[in-house]
Design an enzyme around this catalytic site. Structure first.
Site, PDB file in Angstrom:
ATOM      1  N   GLU A 161       0.767  -1.208   0.050  1.00 22.99           N
ATOM      2  CA  GLU A 161      -0.059   0.037   0.019  1.00 22.99           C
ATOM      3  C   GLU A 161       0.663   1.351  -0.122  1.00 22.99           C
ATOM      4  OE1 GLU A 161      -4.214  -1.233   2.220  1.00 22.99           O
ATOM      5  OE2 GLU A 161      -2.437  -1.262   3.540  1.00 22.99           O
TER       6      GLU A 161
HETATM    7  C1  ACM Z   1      -1.925  -5.513   3.964  1.00 23.35           C
HETATM    8  O1  ACM Z   1      -2.997  -5.910   4.321  1.00 23.35           O
HETATM    9  N1  ACM Z   1      -1.947  -4.265   3.781  1.00 23.35           N
HETATM   10  C2  ACM Z   1      -0.745  -6.108   3.861  1.00 23.35           C
END
Ligand code: ACM
Length: 541
Positions: free
Chosen positions: A347
């Site tokens: 992310e």
């Molecule tokens: C994640 O759930 N951002 C690895």
């Protein structure tokens, strides 16, 4: 009310205990079911174990523990003695028996823990458990195997053996032979100690619960936007300031290096390896708030106590960023006895793709420089994974084919995979729309859904040999107490453990749910607050 196991305990009224034990032994001369005072259920089916053992061959009469039972270990093995002491500490409070651990390995009967088997088929973590009227013998090539065999022995005894006050017994182990070794070497659980901080004791409690199901890796998510949880001497404000809050604005916390070592030692005593994660280059607000110079504009943002993601990034072009990465990785590597260091990489929505690729290249090189092997979330496969790197897949069943193929291609190219599909084994997903804790962005994950998939065949195009195993992450946006951890992990976690341990040939929801149901009284005896899923035929209370 939770009822934490405390052990070892003082034996209670010893004479009374001994008398009760002897009379129960006297009542079972013929073995299984012979005693008029004994309910048939007092002897459990051999193999009613989670995770399902590889081979179960019931035969003969059960072994009954008595006040005279001894735990016999090889005289030259400190490890076997330590595991014997652990087993005795589990069994003493409920049985009331003394269960001395002795190195009289030439004597007969009792519980024998034998290390050093030459049987290669047992592998690094396997064991053989043989039980009969004369005693129980657990044999393994390694201490880890012996420890896993001890977990099986616990489950072969009545659930009340897990209570921390004296119970009536009888304490019988069904007769026969279990020969067992795991399908995958990586059977992990991840705990997010960043969104909410968990104390050393809370982590230890979870470790004990994981060990019951032969989980062998504890991945600690030690940093995120909301909190930095590990002391780094060269950047002290990371922990003292960056660790000073959490989701919702509570006081947060961090582990000193001594406390972190205490977690490592405890995990090692339960044969779990700790994999520390410092998430980079995103998920870094706590670090950016602690040191203004880490920001591209030189201005530290405020601490963050919300639950958004994707808004923070280390400043990829700045030289000081790599001083930071080098120092943090060096100090963490020095603390880490295990092989792996997880550098996150998920992310990174506030990092350009070019910066992301450049950053992951440099960060991976730093991990290698300090002698560790990189683990990263599967976005790592969109860069150039280092030789030997491991990618942790956290997509969904419905993740697009191109993204899955990127991961599979990396796997064909030598990158090993840990599977953590979010709509299967993210333990922070709600079970149903009505269960109180958890998130739902990956959907609702009931117990059957968490269990009913095959890690070996999950990702199209990934060679089965590239699958290191499975890992169940527990993100803690909505989870802040041990009761919360337990409610989200149980009963899904034992299913993940089974996916990681048991041969694919044993996979069968209808059989599994019955074995899982038998764990309910065990959860209760251990004070584990679990979700009573209607999918599981729990015994009546
Ligand atoms: C994640 O759930 N951002 C690895």
């Amino acid at each position: 009310m939770r009822q934490h196991r405390t052990f070892p305990r003082l034996l209670g009224s010893l004479l009374l205990v001994a008398a009760a034990g002897i009379s129960s032994v006297g009542a079972v001369p013929g073995g299984a079911g012979a005693a008029p005072d004994t309910a048939p259920a007092a002897v459990r089916p051999l193999g009613e174990v989670v995770p399902a053992p590889a081979s179960v061959k019931p035969s003969g009469a059960p072994y009954a523990l008595t006040p005279a039972t001894r735990i016999r270990v090889d005289d030259d093995s400190r490890e076997a003695r330590r595991i014997g002491a652990y087993l005795a500490a589990v069994l003493r409070p409920s049985t009331g028996y003394a269960l001395p651990v002795t190195d009289d390995d030439h004597g007969r009967g009792g519980i024998r823990l034998a290390l050093g088997s030459r049987d290669r088929s047992l592998g690094d973590e396997g064991y053989r458990l043989e039980s009969g009227i004369g005693g129980v013998t657990i044999t393994a090539r390694t201490p880890a195997g012996l420890f896993h065999g001890v977990q099986t022995l616990r489950q072969l005894l009545p659930a009340t053996v897990e209570k921390d006050t004296r119970q009536a017994g009888p304490w019988r182990v069904p007769g026969g032979t279990i020969t067992d070794s795991p399908r995958f070497g990586h059977r992990g659980a991840m705990l997010d100690v960043s969104r909410h901080f968990f104390t050393v004791d809370q982590v230890k409690l979870y470790i004990d619960q994981l060990a019951l199901y032969k989980i062998n890796k504890l991945h600690l998510h030690l940093s995120d936007d909301q909190g930095w949880r590990i002391a780094i001497d060269s950047w002290p404000r990371l922990a003292t300031y960056g660790g000073s809050t959490q989701v919702g604005g509570g006081p947060g916390g961090h582990y000193t290096k001594a406390q972190y070592k205490e977690i490592l030692a405890y995990a090692a005593s339960r044969h779990l390896e700790v994999i520390p994660e410092i998430d980079m280059p995103g998920h870094t607000n706590a670090a950016l708030a602690s040191y203004a110079e880490l920001n591209c504009d030189g201005i530290a943002p405020p601490l963050y106590t919300g639950t958004g993601v994707g808004f923070s990034s280390l400043c990829v072009p700045k030289a000081v960023t790599y001083d930071f990465v080098d120092d943090v990785v060096r100090e963490l590597a020095a603390l880490t006895p295990g092989r792996y260091l997880h550098i996150g990489g998920d992310e990174a929505h506030s990092t350009s793709h070019a910066d992301y690729v450049a950053f992951m290249d440099r960060a991976q090189a730093v991990v290698a420089k300090y002698g560790k092997t990189v683990v990263g979330w599967h976005q790592l496969t969109g860069t150039t994974p280092a030789k030997g790197a491991v990618a942790q897949y956290w997509g969904l069943d419905g993740t697009g084919a191109a993204e899955k193929e990127q991961v599979a291609a990396a796997a064909r190219n030598g990158t090993r995979l840990i599977l953590s599909p979010a709509d299967r084994i993210y333990l922070d997903m709600k079970y149903t729309k009505d269960t109180p804790l958890g998130l739902a962005w990956a959907g609702y994950v009931e117990v059957q859904r968490a269990y009913d998939w095959d890690p070996g065949a999950y990702l199209p195009g990934a060679p089965p040999s590239a699958i290191a195993g499975v890992e169940a992450p527990l993100w803690s946006e909505t989870v802040s107490t041990s009761d919360h951890i337990e409610y989200m992990a149980f009963p899904r976690l034992p299913g993940v453990a089974e996916l990681g341990w048991s041969p694919a040939s044993t996979h069968d929801w209808d059989a599994y749910k019955v074995r899982l149901a038998a764990q309910g009284p065990r959860f209760e005896a251990l004070g584990i607050d679990y979700y009573r899923s209607p999918q599981v035929p729990w015994p009546a209370e």
